[in-house]
Design an enzyme around this catalytic site. Sequence first.
Site, PDB file in Angstrom:
ATOM      1  CG  ASP A   1      -1.935   1.093   1.253  1.00  0.00           C
ATOM      2  OD1 ASP A   1      -1.735   2.091   0.540  1.00  0.00           O
ATOM      3  OD2 ASP A   1      -2.928   0.959   2.001  1.00  0.00           O
ATOM      4  CG  HIS A   2       3.051   4.021  -3.209  1.00  0.00           C
ATOM      5  ND1 HIS A   2       4.001   4.721  -2.498  1.00  0.00           N
ATOM      6  CD2 HIS A   2       3.618   3.737  -4.409  1.00  0.00           C
ATOM      7  CE1 HIS A   2       5.080   4.874  -3.236  1.00  0.00           C
ATOM      8  NE2 HIS A   2       4.889   4.271  -4.403  1.00  0.00           N
ATOM      9  NE  ARG A   3      -4.143   3.792   1.379  1.00  0.00           N
ATOM     10  CZ  ARG A   3      -5.327   3.306   1.770  1.00  0.00           C
ATOM     11  NH1 ARG A   3      -6.365   4.135   1.902  1.00  0.00           N
ATOM     12  NH2 ARG A   3      -5.482   2.015   2.008  1.00  0.00           N
TER      13      ARG A   3
END
Length: 469
Positions: free
Chosen positions: A439-441
């Site tokens: 998850d790039h968040r």
Amino acid sequence: MAQVLEFKLPDLGEGLTEAEIVRWLVEVGDVVAIDQPVVEVETAKAMVEVPCPYGGVVTARFGEEGSELPVGAPLLTVAVGATDASSAAPSSPADGESSGGSGNVLVGYGTGAPAARRRRIRPERNTASAAPAAPAAVSAPSRPAPVAVGEVNGRQGPVAVVSPLVRRLARQHEIDLRGLTGSGPDGLILRADVDSAIRQAGQATEAATLTAAEPVVAEASRAVASPSAAGAAAPATAERIPLRGVRGAVADKLSRSRSEIPDATCWVDADATELMAARAAMNAASGPSGGPKVSVLALLARICTAALARYPELNSTVDTAAREIVRLPGVHLGFAAQTERGLVVPVVRDAHTRNAESIGAEIARLTELARTGKLSPAQLTGGTFTLNNYGVFGVDGSTPIINHPEAAMLGVGRIMPKPWVHHGELAVRQVVQLSLTFDHRVCDGGTAGGFLRYVADCVEQPAVLLRTL
């Protein structure tokens, strides 16, 4: 005087809102005891037996096998206090219980009373000379056994089958299970055996249809070729398969993952020769009777827990409402397992506190429960990171879809001999591809790359793990 009570489908926990009726364990007219299982249902998480909190005579059932019911919908009605039910209910209830019901409606929360025998209430014969016949007693239903006795195509006999889904599939396609030879252990009939029988039956039907149609083939051909022939052959009807049960739950979770999580994937090839040698040495040291062998999956799981200790960003989730990243204190490691019911992800609790041997033993235990369809909803939820070994399907790589609401998944391809530059020379080594979807968040590529590189280093040089043991 009997009182008719309605038993509704209880809340099975884990946020489940509906369940599919797989198999009724009682029929109208049967006498049931308090907390006796009356129906087997399949939820999006597991297959469970639902006990009835009342003791008495079943007066009605709601829902056919294969239909779905929402939580709170009526399941059945029971006449409580009827004279015919007195023999099935305990003669002296324990303290705190009543003869009407236990109040326990969730699976696994019974009163502990012994299972009573049930019998069918049959209508009286309208014949003056016939003596009243006592209802025949049969054993109370029990959990599925490797050899179940049941009715197959109108005949009674033992059937070597465990899964209720296999039995239902056979009934739907009119396949006699007793005529099949199972390919499982001890002749156990698997879904693949039933699918094969269905295909063979379909081919036989098609051949018979073609044979019967031969006298009119020539005439039909002339009609098609004739200019006066109108219309064309109707297209084949597409098969529609309902997305429900486990398949539906998987579809919902994957769709939610793709729609909510901005995921990215990175991968690397690693030389697993030393890891395989280390595993062989571990298992050789245990001796022929030194306990269970350490699996490759267990070693990879232990490597993951060590990597998550270094990169805790990937052991987290995102609270979208609060716009916060929640880093989780412990690692509950999920691992993908393919079963007859579809893909499931059992969870090894507190994997960060376990060594490779302990993780391997828990993986083996949960895999066996998954194979027999006995995983509870609690054993399929609460994961914080997932390990997916798709190499067992003979593929090298993939781009895993994150198991929502987790933040990452590590995919492992097959380990196979490949040409590799080792110490400056070309050699044949055991190579594996590792894929990390994240998850790039919760992190950027530097963190994800660091995690994946550490995993690859441990695969190539297992001694690296000694720093964290």
